[in-house]
Write an enzyme that holds these catalytic residues in place. Structure first.
Site, PDB file in Angstrom:
ATOM      1  N   SER A 138       9.660   4.091  -1.662  1.00  0.00           N
ATOM      2  CA  SER A 138       8.417   4.431  -2.346  1.00  0.00           C
ATOM      3  C   SER A 138       8.492   5.848  -2.909  1.00  0.00           C
ATOM      4  CB  SER A 138       7.239   4.244  -1.386  1.00  0.00           C
ATOM      5  OG  SER A 138       6.014   4.222  -2.082  1.00  0.00           O
ATOM      6  N   ASP A 266       4.694  -6.603  -5.721  1.00  0.00           N
ATOM      7  CA  ASP A 266       4.297  -5.306  -5.169  1.00  0.00           C
ATOM      8  C   ASP A 266       3.073  -4.823  -5.940  1.00  0.00           C
ATOM      9  OD1 ASP A 266       3.991  -2.630  -4.427  1.00  0.00           O
ATOM     10  OD2 ASP A 266       6.145  -2.269  -4.300  1.00  0.00           O
ATOM     11  N   HIS A 295       5.182  -4.305  -0.847  1.00  0.00           N
ATOM     12  CA  HIS A 295       5.588  -2.903  -0.926  1.00  0.00           C
ATOM     13  C   HIS A 295       6.262  -2.499   0.381  1.00  0.00           C
ATOM     14  CE1 HIS A 295       5.470   1.095  -2.687  1.00  0.00           C
ATOM     15  NE2 HIS A 295       5.144   1.562  -1.486  1.00  0.00           N
TER      16      HIS A 295
END
Length: 327
Positions: A138, A266, A295
């Site tokens: 991320s 996601d 995610h």
């Protein structure tokens, strides 16, 4: 044309992006016993590095996502898997994320690669590894990609490659996506954590005048960026921050084998976070998109023994593309 077709096929419930995202962080039970090393930065702050060592000649540097840490489930599961394959690991806890507040007013942001560079140089100077691999998730993935791209002409020959997962490489559109109704619960959780930290900083640094009423009313990342990120880190505006911090413009500069894995379901990612064109035009930047995974999830089923697709994918890229021998 290094664009991969994914083989990730989870069972029914895990085909929900929300379910997959939540399941790993809430229901998986991963633990790791780290050896912590605190290092002093050039600006008189500290960074906590959490090592998990198995006497390897290769070290994997892991960087977590927004408001994460070395205890984030995806970090722990990756650490444990790579240890079983004979690789040492170290998690870089971003400033203020190690369980103890850092010493300065500034903490971290999506593009603060000077901290990544400092940590990498520390590892190169103080440890005798033959190979170093960077893995980011991320926000940590954005840092990883940006760092590898912007340092392409100067990067150490010991840095052999990178792997990134669930990365909002275009921050402006990623924030817009995360602020949609479908992500309300995630957004509220992030904002709550970040607001608490900003209030703590305001209490410690009286010269930092934050409008507490505006902070309490903040409902978007842009609101917090106006109150904290922009003035503290010297950006002209949130838009200036988005442009300068995003990794996407750096993908074409990458010169070592580097993989990005993003899932189509996601809900944090916009269409601009799927860089097919950049991968098609590169010899070193690889992009893989999955239909499912959420995610930083990529969980297959309720059976833990089958929930290692992501770890196995990371392992395979290290073997085949970075060409590091594993157990």
């Amino acid at each position: 044309m290094p664009v991969f077709t994914s083989d990730f096929t989870p069972t029914f419930l895990f085909k929900s992006g929300h379910f997959n995202t939540i399941y790993r962080s809430v229901f998986t039970k991963e633990h790791c016993n780290y050896q912590r090393k605190r290092i002093t930065t050039w600006d008189k702050d500290f960074i906590d590095l959490d090592f998990s060592l198995v006497s390897s000649k290769t070290l994997v540097l892991l960087i977590h996502g927004l408001e994460g840490s070395s205890q984030s489930k995806y970090i722990v599961s990756t650490t444990k898997h790579l240890n079983t394959k004979g690789l040492d690991t170290v998690c870089f806890n971003l400033r203020g994320c190690s369980g103890q507040d850092n010493l300065l007013l500034g903490t971290y942001h999506s593009g603060k690669t000077e901290d990544v560079d400092f940590v990498v140089k520390h590892l190169l100077d103080h440890y005798d590894y033959e190979n170093i691999i960077l893995i980011g998730f991320s926000l940590g993935g954005n840092l990883t990609l940006k760092y590898i791209g912007e340092q392409s002409e100067n990067i150490s020959s010991k840095i052999k490659g990178g792997i990134t997962v669930s990365v909002p490489i275009d921050i402006a559109s990623g924030e817009f996506e995360l602020e949609k109704l479908k992500n309300k619960l995630y957004l509220e959780r992030f904002l709550k954590s970040m607001k608490i930290k900003i209030l703590e900083k305001a209490a410690k640094f009286p010269e930092f005048h934050v409008d507490k009423d505006l902070l309490a009313k903040a409902t978007r990342f842009k609101h917090l960026e106006n109150l904290y990120t922009v003035p503290v880190f010297g950006f002209k505006s949130p838009e200036d921050y988005w442009e300068k911090a995003s990794a996407k413009p750096y993908l074409s500069k990458i010169k070592i084998p580097t993989l990005l894995i993003n899932s189509k379901d996601d809900t944090f990612l916009s269409d601009k976070c799927f860089p097919f064109e950049e991968a098609n035009n590169s010899k070193n930047f690889f992009f893989e998109t999955t239909n499912y995974g959420g995610h930083c999830g990529f969980i297959s089923s309720f059976y833990n023994a089958k929930n290692n697709w992501l770890e196995l994918r990371i392992e395979r890229f290290i073997k085949q593309n970075i060409q590091i021998n594993l157990l």
